[in-house]
Scaffold this motif. Structure first.
Motif, short mmCIF file in Angstrom:
data_model
loop_
_atom_site.label_atom_id
_atom_site.label_comp_id
_atom_site.label_asym_id
_atom_site.label_seq_id
_atom_site.Cartn_x
_atom_site.Cartn_y
_atom_site.Cartn_z
N ALA A 22 40.25 29.22 42.91
CA ALA A 22 40.34 29.03 41.63
C ALA A 22 39.75 27.73 41.12
O ALA A 22 39.46 26.77 41.97
CB ALA A 22 41.67 28.89 41.58
N SER A 32 39.61 28.94 36.12
CA SER A 32 39.56 30.54 36.45
C SER A 32 40.24 30.61 37.64
O SER A 32 40.71 29.69 38.60
CB SER A 32 37.96 30.91 36.80
OG SER A 32 37.67 29.99 38.06
N ASN A 33 40.88 31.86 38.08
CA ASN A 33 41.96 31.88 39.22
C ASN A 33 41.61 33.36 39.55
O ASN A 33 42.09 34.24 39.01
CB ASN A 33 43.29 31.75 38.60
CG ASN A 33 44.47 31.84 39.58
OD1 ASN A 33 44.04 31.83 41.04
ND2 ASN A 33 45.62 31.93 39.22
N VAL A 34 41.20 33.62 40.93
CA VAL A 34 40.89 34.93 41.30
C VAL A 34 41.54 35.15 42.66
O VAL A 34 41.52 34.37 43.56
CB VAL A 34 39.27 35.10 41.60
CG1 VAL A 34 38.94 36.53 42.10
CG2 VAL A 34 38.46 34.73 40.34
N THR A 68 35.07 33.44 40.89
CA THR A 68 35.74 32.29 40.43
C THR A 68 34.98 31.26 39.49
O THR A 68 34.92 31.01 38.47
CB THR A 68 36.27 31.56 41.50
OG1 THR A 68 37.09 32.42 42.44
CG2 THR A 68 36.86 30.47 41.10
#
Ligand SMILES: [Zn+2]
Lengths: 338, 236
Positions: A22, A32-34, A68
């Protein structure tokens, strides 16, 4: 006019069965956060198999990183520091994230490398939603942890209570297995307790010593397993699964809530936050909320469900504080104890 | 071409830099310890010694992909994959850890059996052949009972060079089985060299970064059991 510089931290988390990365802005805002979950793979075995978790991390890591950066529309040039979970967790799994973080930081020569404690991450997940007010009490409940942590300022963590045996989430998983619920069983118990379960069985509560904020769940776990076993032996009337779940949950929730309220008052905290996978538990949420409604000067806060379970945004958020405080790991980044 | 080579697949931690097929720096540690701690400082060291900075001067990363220690190969691959991915330019090349060791017998013609002890009488091994100054794979890397492997090798009725860091544990059995056909070089030849890894990798085709995984050879026990169960269910 000089513009205020924004800070971007890349977080990486591979301590258990989620491969996650992230990017977090200024410690509080998710860019962003994966999360690549392995839950489907481990389901086959009724629990996380450490070697399989580690193998999946190696398969996933660069893809998760790519996603990300793509989502954030950023490159490593925009990153001020790389924060990675250094422990506690599955040793082989942690190593994948740690070495990926080193590879990234080294390849670009500039961004410092920061080792983050997994629990600090869980606590800092809350800061992505709401600024901290100190002194702050954090109840951290997950499959691996049950702790009450006092924070007087950013980056300082004082453990005032912890489990002496099983973690709360661990007790949930074991009881779920005895009830033949599919993996992961913890949330299923909560579901059963919420849908028609009545706490008709009086399972024990482990209060321990008068002044202790420690926990113990192994006695409760055994009591549940014995009760189910005895009922089976007798044949006769079968116990309702929902009631067993509700009774078990009532015991766990009561102890967690009472100790949290007592500690919050004793340390005169301004804010109580609940972190970790079990923070998603509805039973725990409702009971804590009703108790703290009476304590007007204490502010109770839960992270959104998506941030309760393992993710890397929380690691980046905790890393932001370490970065602000000037921490920096060397290339060895020796691992913490599992 | 500037190449960085990484081998953490077994007890040896090896890192090297080669430039235009010349080994310029080689760093080897052969003691039992956590490679995760030692690897990046080692990379930093050989890169500095050869005046390379990674963002624009590295053109290729070569990594030993196993077999070997599961944790060890993952340390090498996580590092190599991430570096190759983020630098965007350098392709990544993965070389069998056994093939790398086989190259220590490049002075000898004929069959080569590099191996790593895998406990309980098992070894990771493959059969390689050195012919006209080229070493090629003759029989896939595998996990096999050493006695059974030696019986297979005996059937060739040719000298076989054995290379392994664990040679001492198994030497008597090898000699007992293969008699005069067992060729065991001096101790120095059993140590895999990262410099050779760099040169070997320079000649091979790059791999797709995301898809690159270690060659564990063995399934995880839980998975093997699960597969067996599935098969049983199908047949029932
Ligand atoms: Zn966690």
């Amino acid at each position: 006019m000089g513009e205020i510089m924004n800070e971007y931290i890349l977080g990486i988390e591979t301590s258990c069965d989620e491969t996650a990365a992230a990017i977090v802005k200024n410690g509080t805002e998710i860019v962003s956060n994966v999360v690549a979950s392995q839950i489907e793979s481990h389901k086959r075995f009724g629990g996380v198999v450490p070697e399989i978790a580690s193998r999946h991390h190696v398969e996933q890591i660069t893809m998760v990183l790519e996603e990300t950066f793509d989502q954030a529309k950023m490159t490593m040039k925009d990153i001020d520091a790389v924060a990675v979970t250094e422990g506690p967790g599955l040793v082989g799994a942690l190593l994948v994230g740690v070495n990926a973080a080193k590879g990234l930081a080294y390849a670009h020569q500039k961004p410092p490398l920061l080792g983050v404690h997994h629990i600090a991450g869980h606590i800092y997940a809350n800061r992505l939603e709401k600024e901290f007010e100190f002194p702050l009490l954090a109840l951290v409940v997950s499959g691996g942890h049950t702790e009450l942590i006092l924070m007087k300022t950013h980056g300082s963590f004082e453990i005032i209570g912890e489990t002496r045996d099983d973690a709360a989430g661990e007790a949930y998983d074991k009881v779920a297995r005895t009830l033949n619920l599919p993996y992961p069983g913890g949330p299923k118990i909560d579901q059963l307790a919420q849908t028609g379960g009545e706490a008709t069985i009086n399972f024990p509560r482990a209060w321990l010593e008068e002044d202790s904020f420690d926990f113990s769940f192994s006695g409760l776990k055994s009591a549940v397993i014995n009760t189910l076993h005895n009922a089976k032996q007798k044949g006769g009337e079968t116990m309702k699964q929902e009631d067993v779940a509700a009774s078990f949950q009532a015991s766990v929730v009561e102890v967690l809530t009472e100790k949290t309220v007592k500690a919050a008052k004793q340390y005169r905290v301004k804010q109580v936050i609940v972190a970790g996978g079990v923070a998603a538990n509805q039973g725990l949420r409702t009971t804590l909320q009703s108790k703290f409604q009476l304590e007007k000067e204490i502010n109770l806060f839960f992270p959104p469900l998506s941030l309760c379970t393992d993710n890397a945004a929380m690691i980046a958020a905790a890393g932001s504080i370490a970065y602000q405080q000037g921490h920096k790991a060397n290339w060895s980044l020796t691992q913490m104890q599992a | 071409m500037n190449v960085l080579a990484i081998d953490t697949s077994n007890q040896v931690l090896g890192v090297a830099v080669s430039k235009n097929d010349e080994i310029q720096a080689e760093y080897t540690v052969n003691i039992k310890r956590n490679h995760s701690i030692g690897l990046m400082p080692a990379i930093d060291h050989v890169m500095r010694e050869t005046n390379l900075t990674p963002p624009d001067q590295l053109e290729r990363i070569v990594v030993a992909k196993g077999p070997g220690s599961y944790t060890g190969v993952r340390i090498g691959l996580s590092t190599a994959k991430t570096m190759a991915w983020t630098l965007d330019i350098p392709p990544i090349v993965a070389v069998s850890s056994l093939e790398l060791l086989a190259h220590n017998a490049r002075q000898q013609h004929g069959l080569i059996s590099p191996f790593f002890d895998a406990r309980r009488g098992l070894v990771y091994t493959g059969l390689y052949e050195n012919s006209r100054d080229r070493i090629f794979l003759k029989k896939e890397d595998q996990n096999i009972n050493l006695e059974q492997w030696l019986d297979e090798l005996k059937a060739y009725q040719k000298p076989v060079v054995f290379l392994s860091q664990d040679i001492r544990i198994h030497q008597s059995l090898i000699v007992e089985k293969l008699k005069n056909d067992a060729v065991i070089p001096s101790p120095i030849d059993h140590l895999p060299r990262p410099g050779i890894l760099a040169l070997l990798g320079s000649q091979k085709n790059p791999e797709a970064i995301h898809q690159l995984t270690p060659n564990y050879i063995r399934l995880v026990e839980a998975e093997a059991n699960w597969l067996k169960e599935q098969e049983k269910k199908q047949n029932d």
